[in-house]
Design a protein around this motif. Structure first.
Motif, PDB file in Angstrom:
ATOM      1  N   ALA A 162       0.819  -1.214   0.000  1.00 57.07           N
ATOM      2  CA  ALA A 162       0.000   0.000   0.000  1.00 57.07           C
ATOM      3  C   ALA A 162       0.851   1.261   0.000  1.00 57.07           C
ATOM      4  CB  ALA A 162      -0.935  -0.004   1.212  1.00 57.07           C
ATOM      5  N   LEU A 163       2.124   1.144   0.401  1.00 59.75           N
ATOM      6  CA  LEU A 163       3.007   2.310   0.404  1.00 59.75           C
ATOM      7  C   LEU A 163       3.263   2.833  -1.001  1.00 59.75           C
ATOM      8  CD1 LEU A 163       5.616   1.194   3.099  1.00 59.75           C
ATOM      9  CD2 LEU A 163       3.877   2.964   3.349  1.00 59.75           C
ATOM     10  N   PHE A 164       3.145   1.983  -2.025  1.00 62.12           N
ATOM     11  CA  PHE A 164       3.336   2.436  -3.397  1.00 62.12           C
ATOM     12  C   PHE A 164       2.372   3.578  -3.734  1.00 62.12           C
ATOM     13  CE2 PHE A 164       5.670  -1.452  -3.876  1.00 62.12           C
ATOM     14  CZ  PHE A 164       6.544  -1.227  -4.926  1.00 62.12           C
ATOM     15  N   VAL A 165       1.194   3.530  -3.122  1.00 61.08           N
ATOM     16  CA  VAL A 165       0.192   4.558  -3.375  1.00 61.08           C
ATOM     17  C   VAL A 165       0.201   5.620  -2.282  1.00 61.08           C
ATOM     18  CG1 VAL A 165      -2.279   5.014  -3.674  1.00 61.08           C
ATOM     19  CG2 VAL A 165      -1.272   2.945  -4.626  1.00 61.08           C
TER      20      VAL A 165
ATOM     21  N   PRO B 277      11.812   2.277  -2.000  1.00 61.13           N
ATOM     22  CA  PRO B 277      13.061   2.321  -2.779  1.00 61.13           C
ATOM     23  C   PRO B 277      12.810   2.130  -4.268  1.00 61.13           C
ATOM     24  CG  PRO B 277      13.333   0.974  -0.808  1.00 61.13           C
ATOM     25  CD  PRO B 277      11.869   1.303  -0.900  1.00 61.13           C
ATOM     26  N   VAL B 278      13.601   2.770  -5.094  1.00 62.95           N
ATOM     27  CA  VAL B 278      13.524   2.751  -6.551  1.00 62.95           C
ATOM     28  C   VAL B 278      12.304   3.541  -7.037  1.00 62.95           C
ATOM     29  CG1 VAL B 278      13.472   1.354  -8.661  1.00 62.95           C
ATOM     30  CG2 VAL B 278      14.712   0.522  -6.648  1.00 62.95           C
ATOM     31  N   PHE B 279      11.117   3.154  -6.569  1.00 59.94           N
ATOM     32  CA  PHE B 279       9.903   3.833  -7.007  1.00 59.94           C
ATOM     33  C   PHE B 279       9.904   5.299  -6.594  1.00 59.94           C
ATOM     34  CE2 PHE B 279       5.218   4.649  -6.703  1.00 59.94           C
ATOM     35  CZ  PHE B 279       4.936   4.457  -8.052  1.00 59.94           C
TER      36      PHE B 279
ATOM     37  N   LEU C 159       3.362  12.106  -7.684  1.00 57.78           N
ATOM     38  CA  LEU C 159       4.003  11.338  -8.743  1.00 57.78           C
ATOM     39  C   LEU C 159       3.924  12.077 -10.070  1.00 57.78           C
ATOM     40  CD1 LEU C 159       2.745   7.692  -8.037  1.00 57.78           C
ATOM     41  CD2 LEU C 159       5.071   8.528  -7.763  1.00 57.78           C
ATOM     42  N   ASP C 160       4.951  11.885 -10.898  1.00 60.34           N
ATOM     43  CA  ASP C 160       4.881  12.422 -12.252  1.00 60.34           C
ATOM     44  C   ASP C 160       4.060  11.477 -13.132  1.00 60.34           C
ATOM     45  OD1 ASP C 160       6.522  10.258 -12.735  1.00 60.34           O
ATOM     46  OD2 ASP C 160       8.353  11.440 -12.946  1.00 60.34           O
ATOM     47  N   ALA C 161       3.945  11.809 -14.407  1.00 60.27           N
ATOM     48  CA  ALA C 161       3.114  11.014 -15.315  1.00 60.27           C
ATOM     49  C   ALA C 161       3.613   9.578 -15.411  1.00 60.27           C
ATOM     50  CB  ALA C 161       3.091  11.667 -16.700  1.00 60.27           C
ATOM     51  N   LEU C 162       4.944   9.413 -15.430  1.00 56.71           N
ATOM     52  CA  LEU C 162       5.496   8.059 -15.506  1.00 56.71           C
ATOM     53  C   LEU C 162       5.155   7.261 -14.257  1.00 56.71           C
ATOM     54  CD1 LEU C 162       7.194   5.936 -16.923  1.00 56.71           C
ATOM     55  CD2 LEU C 162       9.247   6.982 -15.908  1.00 56.71           C
ATOM     56  N   GLY C 163       5.202   7.915 -13.108  1.00 53.49           N
ATOM     57  CA  GLY C 163       4.865   7.232 -11.858  1.00 53.49           C
ATOM     58  C   GLY C 163       3.428   6.767 -11.830  1.00 53.49           C
ATOM     59  N   LEU C 164       2.507   7.632 -12.278  1.00 50.98           N
ATOM     60  CA  LEU C 164       1.097   7.245 -12.334  1.00 50.98           C
ATOM     61  C   LEU C 164       0.881   6.116 -13.331  1.00 50.98           C
ATOM     62  CD1 LEU C 164      -0.601  10.768 -12.229  1.00 50.98           C
ATOM     63  CD2 LEU C 164      -0.534   9.062 -10.402  1.00 50.98           C
TER      64      LEU C 164
ATOM     65  N   GLY D 113      -4.527   2.625  -1.931  1.00 54.23           N
ATOM     66  CA  GLY D 113      -3.442   1.719  -1.543  1.00 54.23           C
ATOM     67  C   GLY D 113      -3.959   0.352  -1.145  1.00 54.23           C
ATOM     68  N   LEU D 114      -5.107   0.338  -0.461  1.00 50.00           N
ATOM     69  CA  LEU D 114      -5.734  -0.928  -0.083  1.00 50.00           C
ATOM     70  C   LEU D 114      -6.121  -1.727  -1.314  1.00 50.00           C
ATOM     71  CD1 LEU D 114      -7.031  -2.683   2.200  1.00 50.00           C
ATOM     72  CD2 LEU D 114      -9.111  -1.359   1.870  1.00 50.00           C
ATOM     73  N   LEU D 115      -6.669  -1.055  -2.331  1.00 47.83           N
ATOM     74  CA  LEU D 115      -7.064  -1.732  -3.565  1.00 47.83           C
ATOM     75  C   LEU D 115      -5.849  -2.295  -4.288  1.00 47.83           C
ATOM     76  CD1 LEU D 115      -9.115  -2.499  -5.733  1.00 47.83           C
ATOM     77  CD2 LEU D 115      -8.917  -0.174  -6.659  1.00 47.83           C
TER      78      LEU D 115
END
Length: 480
Positions: free
Chosen positions: A53-56, A63-65, A75-80, A143-145
């Motif tokens: 869920a941390l990704f969101v 890390p990395v992300f 987030l930028d467009a690439l991140g989204l 994040g849950l989803l």
């Protein structure tokens, strides 16, 4: 002087704890009954779900992300685009694991659907889920989803590359147990190597907008109850504003309380009799049987009457008895989400072809295979469900305790196993019941026994487990 929290508050806290334990125990029971895996790595699945869920929610801590983060939690467009691919790809991967390309073409659907139609539906569903995650960024709910979607393919992937190999070689139960223990260490310390060992937290909003009204999500709501000679007074306080704000006060006379109890029990009993009325009712074999129908009718009637019978009033100057229940919207959401997922699982098990195949495989997997049931697909579906439930349980655990550690799933593993054993090893419904008993015994126990700390929560649960098993070794439900 305001009242202090008491037994009622401990019971409510126990229900919250039991809901999280149940979300994990359900997957544990399903996997053990169908795949015959005593999965000691199941706690790590909860932990993985919490970290996914941390990704969101906090991408700058991944890390990395985090290189795709342009500002704090932005987030930028690439991140989204990466988030969209993670969500949509996870949905398609889960379907693929049900049977490869034929599954994407609808082989797991009932009947004989058009491959093009099935591919289109799967692609559309994956797209909707991916858009939902990206539009919801950085909400904890998005994040849950994402977490549920990720674990829905990670869990069956582990079955395919690890457990299936050992099962093909007729590995014993003890061997499978050792394998799951080894896998738990790999997942736990692999996560620590990637994320680091520091404690992490979610960003949970303090206020949310519901139908145009601002509602405090994390701030506690105090429900104060006063028993007087004239009846019962309920006073609700919101601790979100500064200073605390009284939301409303309701007074119930003893006659109103008697009517509330009588009408609630009457509605529950009437619906129970109707549903168990043989040819004129639905019978106990249907999805919503007499007991469940009666319970739902009772809850709905009670809730409606609480508002209808409430009279105005004020906080009494003195009372014979007073107590306080502390709850927040986030804590209450744990119970509602858990109950909603359990209801969905109940419907799946009772009313779908897949659910019937799962029940048949649980009873006798060899016989199920002989009768034409695709047991490999059933196992994969079982792991998908177990992974999704574990992910939700992990995220809710992180929200509830406001911290994420690589050991969080391991600490919940013993209560989950206690819930499964207490309820009955052969019953998912028993695991649910056992989990709530474990949760209640943990929180009510430390309230009932003075001068002990929260360290003894789990020992208290196991003391209850031992007492029950001495009386009924097969568990509360007897495996039915």
């Amino acid at each position: 002087m305001p009242p202090s929290t008491g037994l009622a508050n401990a019971v409510l806290t126990g229900l919250v704890t039991g809901s999280i334990v149940a979300l994990g125990a359900i997957g544990l029971a399903l996997v053990y009954n169908i795949a015959e895996v005593p999965n000691f790595a199941h706690g790590e699945l909860l932990m993985l779900g919490a970290y996914m869920a941390l990704f969101v929610n906090k991408p700058d801590t991944v890390p990395v992300f985090k290189e795709l983060v342009t500002a704090s939690r932005t987030l930028d467009a690439l991140g989204l685009a990466v988030l969209f691919v993670l969500a949509a790809g996870s949905a398609l991967a889960a379907v693929y694991l049900l049977g490869g390309t034929p599954a994407l073409k609808g082989s797991w659907w009932p009947g004989d659907p058009s491959p093009a139609l099935a591919l289109g539906v799967h692609a559309l569903a994956a797209t909707v889920l991916g858009v939902g995650v990206t539009l919801g960024f950085p909400s904890i709910w998005a994040g849950l989803l994402l977490s549920a979607l990720m674990l829905a393919w990670i869990a069956p992937f582990l079955e395919k590359v690890v457990f299936q190999k050992f099962r093909a070689k007729d590995a014993s139960l003890a061997t499978m147990l050792i394998v799951t223990l080894g896998l738990s260490f790999v997942l736990r310390f692999g996560t620590q190597a990637f994320y680091g060992g520091q404690v992490r937290t979610y960003v949970v909003p303090q206020v949310g907008n519901v139908f145009g009204y601002d509602v405090g999500l994390s701030a506690a709501k105090f429900f104060d109850f006063y028993v007087t000679g004239g009846g019962l007074t309920m006073h609700v306080i919101d601790t979100g504003p500064t200073p605390d704000e009284a939301m409303f006060t309701a007074t119930y006379s003893w006659v109103a309380l008697l009517g509330l109890v009588a009408l609630t029990l009457g509605a529950a009993f009437a619906v129970y009799r109707w549903r168990s009325g043989g040819a004129e009712g639905y019978g106990t074999s249907h999805t919503v049987g007499p007991k469940l129908s009666g319970a739902v009718a009772g809850v709905v009637t009670f809730t409606a009457l609480v508002f209808l019978l409430a009279g105005g009033g004020s906080v009494p100057n003195s009372s014979a008895l007073s107590t306080r229940i502390r709850i927040s919207v986030m804590r209450a959401s744990v119970i509602f989400i858990a109950v909603g997922m359990m209801a969905s699982l109940h419907f799946l098990l009772q009313e779908t072809k897949l659910g019937k195949a799962m029940r048949a495989s649980s009873d006798n997997i060899d016989l199920a295979k002989i009768t034409g049931i695709n047991t490999d697909r059933v196992m994969m579906a079982t792991w998908i469900i177990a992974g999704a439930f574990a992910a939700v349980g992990g995220v809710m655990l992180g929200v509830l305790f406001s911290q994420l550690t690589v050991n969080m799933g391991f600490f919940l593993l013993l209560p989950m196993f206690a819930g499964v054993i207490l309820g009955g090893l052969q019953s998912v419904y028993g695991a649910i019941l056992g989990s709530y008993i474990v949760g209640l015994s943990m929180d009510v126990g430390i309230y009932a026994i003075p001068n002990i700390g929260s360290t003894y929560r789990i020992p208290i649960a196991f003391a209850i487990l031992f007492v029950v098993l001495l009386v009924k070794p097969e568990g509360i439900t007897g495996g039915s």
